[in-house]
Design a protein around this motif. Structure first.
Motif, short mmCIF file in Angstrom:
data_model
loop_
_atom_site.label_atom_id
_atom_site.label_comp_id
_atom_site.label_asym_id
_atom_site.label_seq_id
_atom_site.Cartn_x
_atom_site.Cartn_y
_atom_site.Cartn_z
N ASP A 207 94.80 99.49 49.87
CA ASP A 207 93.70 99.76 50.58
C ASP A 207 93.53 100.01 51.80
O ASP A 207 92.64 101.10 52.08
CB ASP A 207 92.77 98.17 50.03
N LEU A 208 94.31 99.40 52.72
CA LEU A 208 94.16 99.76 54.14
C LEU A 208 94.64 101.15 54.51
O LEU A 208 94.10 101.71 55.27
CB LEU A 208 94.72 98.52 55.01
N ALA A 214 89.68 106.93 56.50
CA ALA A 214 88.10 107.18 56.48
C ALA A 214 87.72 106.68 58.04
O ALA A 214 86.34 106.45 58.24
CB ALA A 214 87.29 106.39 55.44
N ARG A 215 88.48 106.68 58.83
CA ARG A 215 88.26 105.88 59.97
C ARG A 215 87.22 106.60 61.06
O ARG A 215 86.63 106.13 61.78
CB ARG A 215 89.55 105.66 61.11
N ALA A 216 87.19 107.98 60.74
CA ALA A 216 86.23 108.70 61.45
C ALA A 216 84.77 108.41 60.90
O ALA A 216 83.98 108.93 61.54
CB ALA A 216 86.49 110.32 61.47
N GLY A 217 84.74 107.95 59.76
CA GLY A 217 83.41 107.77 59.26
C GLY A 217 82.64 106.50 59.97
O GLY A 217 83.28 105.75 60.48
N TRP A 218 81.29 106.63 60.25
CA TRP A 218 80.55 105.77 60.82
C TRP A 218 79.70 104.83 59.82
O TRP A 218 79.29 103.83 60.31
CB TRP A 218 79.67 106.49 61.74
N PRO A 238 88.56 97.38 57.71
CA PRO A 238 87.80 98.36 58.58
C PRO A 238 86.75 99.28 58.01
O PRO A 238 86.83 100.47 57.90
CB PRO A 238 89.08 99.11 59.29
N VAL A 239 85.58 98.59 58.05
CA VAL A 239 84.31 99.00 57.27
C VAL A 239 83.22 98.53 58.13
O VAL A 239 83.54 97.51 58.85
CB VAL A 239 84.11 98.79 55.68
N GLN A 240 82.20 99.20 57.66
CA GLN A 240 80.74 98.71 58.63
C GLN A 240 80.00 97.66 57.83
O GLN A 240 79.18 97.03 58.17
CB GLN A 240 80.04 100.10 59.08
N VAL A 241 80.18 97.71 56.33
CA VAL A 241 79.27 96.94 55.39
C VAL A 241 80.02 96.41 54.35
O VAL A 241 80.90 97.30 53.73
CB VAL A 241 78.12 98.08 54.83
N LEU A 242 79.79 95.33 53.81
CA LEU A 242 80.25 94.66 52.67
C LEU A 242 78.99 94.49 51.49
O LEU A 242 78.00 93.83 51.85
CB LEU A 242 80.69 93.31 53.10
N LEU A 253 74.45 85.70 50.37
CA LEU A 253 74.26 86.79 51.59
C LEU A 253 74.59 85.98 52.76
O LEU A 253 75.17 86.28 53.42
CB LEU A 253 73.01 87.68 51.51
N ARG A 254 74.11 84.83 52.72
CA ARG A 254 73.92 84.02 54.10
C ARG A 254 75.53 83.51 54.27
O ARG A 254 76.18 83.48 55.59
CB ARG A 254 73.04 82.68 53.95
N GLU A 255 76.21 83.04 53.29
CA GLU A 255 77.76 82.36 53.44
C GLU A 255 78.48 83.68 53.71
O GLU A 255 79.32 83.84 54.61
CB GLU A 255 78.11 82.21 52.03
N GLY A 256 78.35 84.98 52.95
CA GLY A 256 78.97 86.10 53.12
C GLY A 256 79.07 86.58 54.65
O GLY A 256 79.95 87.04 55.28
N GLN A 257 77.54 86.47 55.06
CA GLN A 257 77.47 87.20 56.43
C GLN A 257 78.00 86.40 57.59
O GLN A 257 78.35 86.64 58.43
CB GLN A 257 75.84 87.21 56.77
N ALA A 258 78.04 84.91 57.15
CA ALA A 258 78.74 84.01 58.20
C ALA A 258 80.30 84.40 58.47
O ALA A 258 80.84 83.94 59.24
CB ALA A 258 78.37 82.74 57.86
N LEU A 259 80.97 84.97 57.47
CA LEU A 259 82.29 85.25 57.73
C LEU A 259 82.53 86.57 58.01
O LEU A 259 83.86 87.06 58.20
CB LEU A 259 82.91 85.23 56.14
N VAL A 260 81.63 87.54 58.53
CA VAL A 260 82.06 88.72 58.89
C VAL A 260 81.39 89.08 60.00
O VAL A 260 80.30 88.70 60.32
CB VAL A 260 81.92 89.77 57.80
N SER A 261 81.68 90.04 60.81
CA SER A 261 80.85 90.53 61.64
C SER A 261 80.26 91.73 61.64
O SER A 261 79.53 92.58 62.21
CB SER A 261 81.72 90.78 63.17
N LYS A 262 80.29 92.18 60.04
CA LYS A 262 79.52 93.56 59.88
C LYS A 262 78.40 93.43 59.10
O LYS A 262 77.84 92.06 58.98
CB LYS A 262 80.44 93.97 58.75
N ALA A 263 77.67 94.42 58.92
CA ALA A 263 76.22 94.47 57.96
C ALA A 263 76.72 93.96 56.52
O ALA A 263 78.00 93.94 55.95
CB ALA A 263 75.60 95.57 57.97
N VAL A 264 75.74 93.47 55.66
CA VAL A 264 75.94 93.14 54.38
C VAL A 264 75.03 93.85 53.54
O VAL A 264 73.76 93.75 54.01
CB VAL A 264 75.87 91.57 54.02
#
Length: 328
Positions: A207-208, A214-218, A238-242, A253-264
């Motif tokens: 996966d990685l 895709a690292r140049a994708g925002w 290395p993504v911006q959204v889960l 969503l609350r539990e998932g968002q607490a585990l990441v620094s990304k958007a959900v």
């Protein structure tokens, strides 16, 4: 007024936004065999609903179509094809795999479709669906892929490396074509399919490798498909959204968002409220998603592909609920 690009950037950064971004997506099983037909269907859908990004959804067999995989649409409400026999049936065929060309065949067709959608999207960000290498392996060899991976790991790795190279090349071409990113789907990060040890050996490294292209994708989105998810094993991808099916599979969503620094992205039950519920139920789910996340770093979306028969009134109810609420 923020552009869609800036709205998504602010959401990724977990900054307050005038409203919650929203996008829904579906399969196009009658149109996805021809680049122009799929592009037109995708753009018509976008013109009708004006989502904040476009997820381009290809044929379910395109990953192995050039090797001989075919499928038939028999009316599944999600748009799923009934796949015919996997084309690779022997270890010799598997070991003989070579990187697939992206200059012709199914991958070239999909790149052509992507270019057409980007050209017609009026600056709406476009992301291309990509399936992880283990999913591609299953499309090519079916259950044999699991057997070979476990009994003959060195031989399996030789063919698997060719798949990884193919999809790295394809993802690089997707980003070069102007896509904002990819929608990277893994159906293997679940305890129902393998152990953590297996995923750490076969799933995560491959996966990685593909995601690195895709690292140049925002605006890269990770879709974690299935139930009993290995959420923590992919939370740092290395993504911006889960995106995952929070309504059916969890975590919330609350539990998932607490585990990441990304958007959900999620909150809308595609088989429940969206397909079968009332307008009020759809609006309530969007409102609940906003409440769970504080309306920050949140994209209103389904947990997976939207069923084709979803009523238009419910689609519009989700849109109005997202755009009628502000996080700041």
């Amino acid at each position: 007024m923020l552009s869609k690009h800036d709205l998504l950037l602010a959401t990724i950064a977990r900054k307050p936004t005038p409203h919650i971004p929203i996008a829904l997506w579906r399969h196009w099983p009658a149109e996805d065999q021809v680049a122009e037909d799929l592009a037109r269907a995708t753009l018509d859908f976008q013109q009708r609903y004006d989502f904040d990004f476009i997820k381009l959804t290809p044929s379910q067999v395109f990953v192995a179509e050039d090797a001989g995989l075919t499928g038939v649409y028999e009316g599944n409400p999600e748009g799923d094809l009934v796949k015919n026999a996997a084309p690779i049936t022997s270890l010799e065929q598997w070991e003989a795999l070579r990187p697939q060309t992206i200059q012709q065949g199914a991958l070239a067709r999909q790149l052509r479709c992507l270019q057409l959608v980007i050209a017609g999207a009026n600056e709406t960000p476009v992301i291309q669906t990509i399936f992880n290498p283990l999913t591609v392996a299953a499309c090519l060899a079916g259950e044999r892929a699991i057997l070979w991976r476990r009994r003959y790991p060195e031989i399996f790795q030789r063919g698997f490396a060719m798949l990884i190279e193919t999809w790295r090349n394809f993802v690089e071409a997707v980003i070069s074509a102007g896509a904002a990113g990819i929608f990277f789907s893994t159906a293997d990060a679940t305890y129902r399919r393998m152990s953590e040890e297996e995923y750490m050996r076969w799933g995560r490294p491959s996966d990685l490798e593909v995601l690195s292209a895709a690292r140049a994708g925002w605006f890269n989105v990770l879709h974690i498909h299935g139930e009993d998810l290995m959420f923590k094993l992919v939370a740092d991808y290395p993504v911006q959204v889960l995106n995952w099916d929070d309504r059916r599979a969890g975590p919330s969503l609350r539990e998932g968002q607490a585990l990441v620094s990304k958007a959900v992205a999620g909150g809308i039950g595609q088989w429940g409220a969206l397909l079968q519920g009332s307008i009020e139920e759809v609006r309530a789910q969007v409102a609940d998603g906003i409440a769970q996340t504080g309306g920050v770093g949140y994209i209103a979306a389904p947990g997976c592909v939207m069923p084709i028969p979803t009523p238009e009134r419910n689609i519009r109810a989700a849109i109005s609920a997202a755009r009628g609420n502000a996080s700041g």
